[in-house]
Design a protein around this motif. Structure first.
Motif, PDB file in Angstrom:
ATOM      1  N   CYS A 141       0.759  -0.775   0.032  1.00 23.03           N
ATOM      2  CA  CYS A 141       0.091   0.192  -0.004  1.00 23.03           C
ATOM      3  C   CYS A 141       0.828   1.394   0.515  1.00 23.03           C
ATOM      4  O   CYS A 141       0.645   1.670  -0.678  1.00 23.03           O
ATOM      5  CB  CYS A 141      -0.780   0.305   1.191  1.00 23.03           C
ATOM      6  SG  CYS A 141      -0.112  -0.105   2.752  1.00 23.03           S
TER       7      CYS A 141
ATOM      8  N   CYS B 149       1.396   3.893  -2.491  1.00 25.62           N
ATOM      9  CA  CYS B 149       0.353   5.181  -2.650  1.00 25.62           C
ATOM     10  C   CYS B 149       0.868   6.557  -3.425  1.00 25.62           C
ATOM     11  O   CYS B 149       1.607   6.741  -3.245  1.00 25.62           O
ATOM     12  CB  CYS B 149       0.230   6.145  -1.237  1.00 25.62           C
ATOM     13  SG  CYS B 149      -0.582   7.513  -0.768  1.00 25.62           S
TER      14      CYS B 149
ATOM     15  N   ILE C 158       1.190   7.207   3.709  1.00 27.41           N
ATOM     16  CA  ILE C 158       1.217   5.425   4.398  1.00 27.41           C
ATOM     17  C   ILE C 158       2.224   5.607   4.935  1.00 27.41           C
ATOM     18  O   ILE C 158       3.429   5.229   4.196  1.00 27.41           O
ATOM     19  CB  ILE C 158       0.469   4.359   4.010  1.00 27.41           C
ATOM     20  CG1 ILE C 158      -0.665   5.018   3.304  1.00 27.41           C
ATOM     21  CG2 ILE C 158       0.541   3.049   4.037  1.00 27.41           C
ATOM     22  CD1 ILE C 158      -1.439   3.966   1.710  1.00 27.41           C
TER      23      ILE C 158
ATOM     24  N   CYS D 130      -4.889   2.838  -2.216  1.00 26.08           N
ATOM     25  CA  CYS D 130      -4.311   1.588  -1.188  1.00 26.08           C
ATOM     26  C   CYS D 130      -5.694  -0.035  -0.933  1.00 26.08           C
ATOM     27  O   CYS D 130      -4.530  -1.087  -0.970  1.00 26.08           O
ATOM     28  CB  CYS D 130      -3.780   2.050   0.416  1.00 26.08           C
ATOM     29  SG  CYS D 130      -5.548   3.090   0.615  1.00 26.08           S
TER      30      CYS D 130
ATOM     31  N   CYS E 209      -3.322  -3.499  -1.183  1.00 26.90           N
ATOM     32  CA  CYS E 209      -4.329  -4.592  -0.387  1.00 26.90           C
ATOM     33  C   CYS E 209      -4.110  -5.885  -0.816  1.00 26.90           C
ATOM     34  O   CYS E 209      -5.365  -6.056  -1.414  1.00 26.90           O
ATOM     35  CB  CYS E 209      -4.147  -4.175   0.421  1.00 26.90           C
ATOM     36  SG  CYS E 209      -4.105  -5.286   2.382  1.00 26.90           S
TER      37      CYS E 209
ATOM     38  N   VAL F  78      -6.363  -3.469   4.074  1.00 24.89           N
ATOM     39  CA  VAL F  78      -7.031  -1.744   4.153  1.00 24.89           C
ATOM     40  C   VAL F  78      -8.732  -1.416   4.563  1.00 24.89           C
ATOM     41  O   VAL F  78      -9.333  -1.877   3.247  1.00 24.89           O
ATOM     42  CB  VAL F  78      -6.611  -0.839   2.854  1.00 24.89           C
ATOM     43  CG1 VAL F  78      -7.492   0.698   2.210  1.00 24.89           C
ATOM     44  CG2 VAL F  78      -4.462  -0.983   2.631  1.00 24.89           C
TER      45      VAL F  78
END
Lengths: 130, 600
Positions: free
Chosen positions: B555, B559, B564, B585, B589, B594
C-alpha cells in the motif's frame, strides 16, 4: 464576388446543394463518398485529429478516388467521440462512434471499399432537425 | 472482393434485454446460412435505437425499414421474406404512435425521435469553414427575405409571435427586446451577441459557434435590421479559441460575399460585426456587466433601469441576445412564427439545448422541444444512469439553479414549470447525479464557484456567498452544528432579496433547494457526523486495520501522495491529513487490511 439579391443567392445555393444532398438523403449526383469528422473542441480533445489523419492516410494508401473528408462541428454524441459519419450514394448516412486510428482504417477498408458496416460501432441518429 | 448488399442491424443497447439479442443475432445468421446469403448479408450489432419499450429492434440497411418486438422465431421470416424475396414483413414493421404533443411532430417520418434540432440544425452537418455549405442549407435566405420583403417592425412582430424567449437563462421574450430597441430614439444602435458561456457544464453556445457560426452571423444581421443597429458585437470568452477562429473566418467569408458590409442585398442596409474577447468572468454573462466589459471597464453589473435597450453600449440603445437564441432566428424567419410557436408548451415555445453531463450514460448535447420531461431526457436520450446505479437528482441552471428529485422527473420542462419545482431553466446545463452523490458537497461546489465569481460590487453577494461557503465547508469537514443550518436558511433569502444582479440573486438557490429536498443529509452531517455518500473530506479517509496488516508495504508503495508510513513487516498507518481518498491502497492490499471509509 458579391451576392446582391435573393435570386442570386438561390442560384448559388443550387450549386452548393449538389455537394451536400448526400449527407441527409444518400442521394447524390456526383457519386462521391463523403466522410464527416466531428471536429469541435470536444471532438478534437477526444482524438478526432488522429482519426482524421488516419482516414486521410488510408485514402492515400488505397489510392481511393471520388471520396472527400469534411470537418464538421459537434454532432452532440459526446459520449462516443470521436465521431465519423459515412455518407455513400444510395444508402442512408451511418455514424460511427469512438473512432480511433485503427477504426478509421477499418472504416475505409471495410465500409467504403466493401460496403460492409462495422459491428458494434454504429450510433443511431436520435434527432430530427428544422 | 465480396460486397455486402444488405445489412441487418440489431439493437445491442442494454435496454433491449441484451443477453437475448445474442440469440437473435445467431438465429438470423443461421437462417442466412441456410439460404447461402451469409456472404451477402451482414448481421451487425448497433447502439440503442431509442425505442427500448418495443423489445428487440432490428433495422434493415439500406432499405431503412424498422422491425420491432422481434423474437428469434421471426428470424426466418425476416430472412426468407425480406432478404430473399424482397418483401418487408409487415406484421413486424414499426408503426409510429399517434403524436400527442404537437402538430410539428407529425411530419417526423419513421421514428418518433425525442430530439428536434433548430438551434443545432447544422451542427455536425456542415463544414463551418465553408460558407457555401451553410448557403446550401438555406443559409442567408432569411436575411435576404427580411431585407427584400419585410420592414423592421414586421420582423420584430414575427419574432414576438413566434414566442422565442432568451435562451441564456432569463427567458425574456426576444421579440419584445427587439421592439424596445427599435422604439428607442437614435441613429446609432448596437446588437451584441452574448457568447460568454460561463455556467459550469454548459457548452451549447461554443458548439453552435464552432459548428455553425454563420447562423449566428445571419441572425445578428437580421436583428440589426429589425432593431435599427448597423454594428454587431460578439462578446466571446477567450477560453474558446476554436470558436473564435471559426467565427472570424466566417465573418470574413460573409464580407467577401457582401453578406456583411455596405448595402447588403442592395437594400441600403449596412451591417458589420466585430468580435470582442472577454476574460471569462461568470458575471459578464449578465447583460449590463457584459456591456461594461465590452466598453473596456471592469465587468460589473449596473442597476436597471435604464435597460440596455434604452441606454446600453456607449449609452446607445443596445440589444443583447444569447448565441442559442440567435441561432433560432433564421429558422423562424424561413418557417414562420406559427411553425415555431407550434412547438413547445403554452408559455415556452420552440426547443431548448441541454448539455447533459454527470452520472448519465450518454453524455452529450441534446435539443428537445419544450415540454419534454426530464425522464425522457435522462433515461430515453441519456440512456439512464451510468453503472446502473439509482438516479438521485438532476441539477438544472448550474450554480443559479436547484436540484430536481425523482418525484419531479415527469415535469414537462419549460421556464415556468422548472421555477415551480425550485429550479430554473438557466442556460441549459443539466448535471445528473446518482445515489453516491453528497448533496451538501454539491451545494458547496456551486457556492465555491459563485463566491469566486462574485464581482464584489454589492455586499450581499460579495460577503454573503463567502459566508455561506464557509458554513458549508465547515459542515463537510464535520464541524457543523444544527445552528449552521438555521444560519444558512436565514442568510439565503437575505442574499436573494438584496443582491444587485442575477448572480447574487440566484447564488443561494443550490443551497436552498438541497436543504429543502435533502435536509436529512445535512442533518446526517451536523448531528450524526457522517456522510452517507462518502464524499465529504471529514469522513472519506482510508484506514488500515492493525489486526490484518502484515507490513508488506504494498500500500505504501502504491500511495501516490506517500501518506502511508511504516517499515517493512510493521503495521502501516495512513496519515489522514494527507490522504486524498483515491482508493489505490485499498486495491493494492492483498490481505483486506485497508478499510474503505464507509466501512469503519
Amino acid at each position: 464576388m458579391q451576392i446582391n439579391s435573393l435570386d442570386q443567392l438561390i442560384k448559388i445555393r443550387e450549386g452548393a446543394m449538389k455537394k451536400v444532398n448526400l449527407r441527409e438523403s444518400g442521394e447524390d449526383a456526383e457519386s462521391i463518398t463523403e466522410l464527416m469528422v466531428g471536429m469541435a473542441t470536444c471532438g478534437i480533445a477526444a482524438g478526432a485529429q488522429e482519426a482524421l489523419d488516419a482516414l486521410l492516410d488510408e485514402i492515400e494508401q488505397q489510392a481511393l478516388e471520388n471520396i472527400r473528408v469534411v470537418k464538421v462541428g459537434c454532432i452532440g454524441y459526446c459520449h462516443s467521440e470521436p465521431l465519423v459519419q459515412v455518407n455513400m450514394p444510395g444508402g442512408e448516412p451511418i455514424i460511427y462512434g469512438n473512432v480511433d486510428a485503427e477504426r478509421a482504417k477499418e472504416i475505409i477498408q471495410r465500409h467504403v471499399m466493401k460496403k460492409e458496416l462495422l459491428d458494434n460501432a454504429i450510433l443511431n441518429k436520435t434527432f430530427n432537425k428544422a | 472482393m465480396d460486397r455486402m448488399r444488405s445489412h441487418i442491424m440489431v439493437c445491442g443497447g442494454t435496454g433491449c434485454t441484451s443477453p437475448e439479442s445474442e440469440v437473435l443475432i445467431d438465429a438470423l445468421k443461421s437462417e442466412l446460412e441456410k439460404v447461402d446469403y451469409e456472404k451477402e448479408v451482414n448481421v451487425i450489432r448497433t447502439g440503442c435505437f431509442g425505442l427500448c419499450d418495443q423489445g428487440h429492434v432490428v433495422k434493415m440497411y439500406p432499405d431503412n425499414i424498422h422491425y420491432v418486438n422481434v423474437k428469434k422465431e421471426d428470424a426466418r421470416d425476416i430472412v426468407n421474406e425480406h432478404i430473399v424475396k424482397g418483401r418487408p414483413v409487415s406484421r413486424l414493421m414499426y408503426v409510429a404512435p399517434e403524436e400527442k404533443k404537437n402538430e410539428n411532430k407529425k411530419d417526423q417520418t419513421g421514428f418518433s425521435k425525442k430530439q428536434y434540432r433548430i438551434a443545432l440544425r447544422n451542427c455536425g452537418l456542415i463544414d463551418p469553414d465553408d460558407i457555401y455549405d451553410y448557403i446550401a442549407f438555406r443559409g442567408y435566405e432569411g436575411l435576404a427575405r427580411v431585407l427584400e420583403e419585410k420592414t423592421p417592425s414586421e420582423v420584430t412582430e414575427i419574432v414576438k409571435q413566434a414566442g422565442l424567449r432568451g435562451r441564456g437563462g432569463g427567458g425574456f421574450p426576444t421579440g419584445m427586446k427587439w421592439k424596445f430597441t427599435l422604439r428607442s430614439p437614435g441613429n446609432e444602435k448596437y446588437i451584441i451577441c452574448n457568447a460568454d458561456e460561463g455556467d459550469p457544464g454548459a457548452f451549447m453556445d461554443r458548439s453552435i459557434l464552432e459548428g455553425d457560426p454563420h447562423s449566428v452571423i445571419e441572425a445578428m444581421a437580421i436583428g440589426g435590421y429589425a432593431t435599427g443597429a448597423n454594428t454587431g458585437i460578439v462578446y466571446i470568452r477567450a477560453e474558446y479559441p476554436l470558436a473564435i477562429k471559426r467565427l472570424q473566418k466566417a465573418i470574413t467569408q460573409a464580407r467577401e460575399l457582401g453578406l456583411l458590409g455596405k448595402n447588403i442585398f442592395n437594400s441600403q442596409f449596412d451591417f458589420d460585426i466585430e468580435v470582442k474577447l472577454g476574460a471569462g468572468a461568470f458575471v459578464c454573462g449578465e447583460e449590463t456587466a457584459l456591456i461594461q466589459s465590452v466598453e473596456g471597464s471592469r465587468g460589473e453589473p449596473m442597476k436597471k433601469p435604464p435597460f440596455p435597450s434604452e441606454s446600453g453600449y456607449l449609452g446607445k440603445p443596445t440589444t443583447v441576445n444569447n448565441v442559442e437564441t440567435l441561432a433560432n432566428i433564421p429558422s423562424i424567419i424561413l418557417n414562420g412564427a406559427d411553425w415555431f410557436s407550434g412547438i413547445g408548451t403554452e408559455s415556452s415555445k420552440g426547443t431548448k439545448v441541454f448539455a447533459l453531463a454527470g452520472n448519465v450514460k450518454n453524455v452529450g448535447l441534446v435539443e428537445v422541444p419544450m415540454g419534454t420531461t426530464l425522464r425522457e431526457i435522462i433515461f430515453d436520450i441519456g440512456g439512464g444512469i451510468r453503472g446502473d446505479k439509482e438516479f438521485k437528482a438532476v441539477q438544472t441552471g448550474g450554480p443559479s439553479g436547484g436540484v430536481i428529485t425523482s418525484a419531479d422527473l415527469d415535469t414537462p420542462i419549460d421556464y415556468e414549470s422548472l421555477k415551480k419545482i425550485g429550479s430554473i431553466m438557466g442556460s441549459g446545463g443539466m448535471i445528473v447525479m446518482d445515489e453516491d452523490t453528497c448533496m451538501v458537497n454539491i451545494s458547496k461546489f456551486f457556492l465555491e464557484f459563485t463566491q469566486d465569481e462574485s464581482c464584489g460590487k454589492c455586499t450581499p453577494c460579495r460577503v454573503g456567498t463567502k459566508r455561506m461557503h464557509e458554513i458549508l465547508d465547515k459542515i463537510t469537514k464535520g464541524q457543523g452544528s444544527e445552528e449552521d443550518l438555521d444560519l444558512l436558511e436565514e442568510l439565503a433569502p437575505m442574499i436573494k432579496d438584496s443582491a444587485l444582479c442575477g448572480l447574487g440573486q440566484t447564488a443561494p438557490n443550490p443551497v436552498l433547494s438541497t436543504l429543502h429536498y435533502y435536509r436529512n443529509e445535512y442533518e446526517d452531517h451536523v448531528i450524526h457526523k457522517r456522510c452517507t455518500a462518502n464524499a465529504c473530506e471529514a469522513w472519506n479517509k482510508y484506514y488500515i486495520d492493525p489486526g490484518k496488516c502484515i507490513g508488506c508495504s504494498l500500500c505504501a508503495k502504491a500511495c501516490p501522495v506517500h501518506c502511508i508510513a511504516g517499515a517493512a513487516k510493521e503495521i502501516h498507518v495512513v496519515d489522514s491529513a494527507k490522504c486524498i481518498s483515491c482508493g489505490i491502497c485499498f486495491r493494492a492490499c492483498k490481505f483486506d487490511a485497508v478499510i474503505k471509509p464507509m466501512e469503519r
